[in-house]
Enzyme design. Structure first.
Site, PDB file in Angstrom:
ATOM      1  CG  ASP A   1      -1.866   0.468   1.396  1.00  0.00           C
ATOM      2  OD1 ASP A   1      -2.304   0.233   0.256  1.00  0.00           O
ATOM      3  OD2 ASP A   1      -1.308  -0.398   2.098  1.00  0.00           O
TER       4      ASP A   1
ATOM      5  CB  ALA B   1      -3.193  -7.884   2.886  1.00  0.00           C
TER       6      ALA B   1
END
Length: 339
Positions: free
Chosen positions: A239, A255
């Protein structure tokens, strides 16, 4: 001390687009054999032609690297588009609950609606793999837990559909993976090595802000245990999600953690610390090959040695900087050679 990792696979990767793609892609395409590429671009990959164009862009800026493309599940996705994607070799379907993370405003609004279930029924028939950002609206530390009922419904309704809980972050989700044969998960470096203290225990560190949030010590320890034993239903997915420092230092912080430049050395350090280096090959590659039925990937060998590696503080893109996770720190392992 040395270790050679064969065909590393990143099962969850963001490489962005345009100039930023050119700046960050090499950190993944050089050491990794393949990666599952996320579709939540500024213009999301909601159709087959756009997805294939993006694949071509990645291939044009890399070599000996296989991008595994995913289609963005959205409210306008049709059975015809799903069939078209299948015919063009796209095997991953990425589901974002609407508004739950970066560029998820086009995500799925009704997870258990008739149309969503119809698409999933056909995805099962076509052999797609469903990757889901498993969070529901609610208290920030409970969002993954609140998605359990949806995950259970999917698992029971579509028993032949492989469902991946992306970036597992809550220890309470482990029981679901153990319970349902078709539920799997990916784990990130940051969720198995960091806690909320790293984000806000001292000064607020925007470069440790991600979704799902890094959570408690209990969550971190339970998830780390899965990685260290290379649980067969778990694969590594970084990620890694780069953002410019100027945006990370703004009043509306996006984020995402940019971890790609340190992944293999940091994982070696972590696994050696816990006397589990022998399981790193399975966690970083072998499990993903089995779970995703991957073959004919570019052959790659990453040789690492136990020598100090001073992590650069940032990467550059045009006139902007991208902060690197653990920038300025010294890791005990260093990537020596990629062949």
């Amino acid at each position: 001390m040395e270790i050679t990792l064969f065909d590393p696979i990143d099962a969850h990767l963001h490489v962005r687009e345009n100039a930023l793609l050119k700046a960050v892609l090499r950190y993944s395409s050089e050491p990794f054999s393949a990666a599952v590429i996320m579709p939540n671009l500024s213009k999301p990959l909601t159709d087959t032609p756009t997805t294939l164009e993006y694949e071509e862009e990645i291939l044009n800026h890399s070599s000996n690297f296989k991008p595994l493309m995913s289609l963005y599940f959205n409210d306008d996705l049709t059975l015809e588009e799903l069939q078209r994607a299948h015919e063009k070799g796209i095997r991953f379907l990425k589901l974002y609950p609407k508004g739950m993370t970066t560029n998820a405003q086009n995500g799925t609004s009704d997870l258990l609606g008739e149309k969503t279930l119809e698409i999933l029924e056909n995805a099962q028939k076509l052999g797609f793999i469903l990757c889901i950002h498993a969070e529901q609206a609610g208290f920030c530390l409970d969002k993954e837990f609140l998605c359990h009922s949806v995950l259970e419904t999917f698992a029971l309704s579509f028993p032949k559909l492989k469902i991946i809980i992306e970036h597992l972050s809550d220890w309470r989700s482990i029981a679901l993976i153990e319970k349902h044969a078709n539920l799997y998960a990916t784990l990130t470096l940051h969720h198995i090595s960091m806690t909320l203290d790293d984000l806000l225990g001292g000064s607020l560190n925007p470069h440790c802000f991600c979704k799902p949030l890094i959570k408690t010590k209990k969550d971190q320890e339970r998830l780390l245990s899965l990685a260290l034993k290379a649980h067969p239903k778990i694969s590594f997915g970084s990620d890694s999600a780069p953002h410019f420092i100027s945006k990370k230092h703004s009043t509306s912080i996006p984020a995402g953690i940019f971890s790609a430049p340190i992944l293999l050395p940091a994982l070696c350090e972590l696994f050696e610390k816990h006397n589990a280096l022998e399981n790193l090959q399975a966690f970083i590659s072998d499990n993903a090959k089995k779970i995703y039925a991957l073959d004919n990937l570019p052959a790659k060998k990453a040789r690492l040695s136990k020598k100090p590696f001073i992590v650069p503080t940032h990467a550059l893109c045009l006139n902007e900087k991208i902060a690197i996770l653990r920038g300025g720190e010294t890791l005990s392992w260093n990537l020596q050679e990629i062949a």
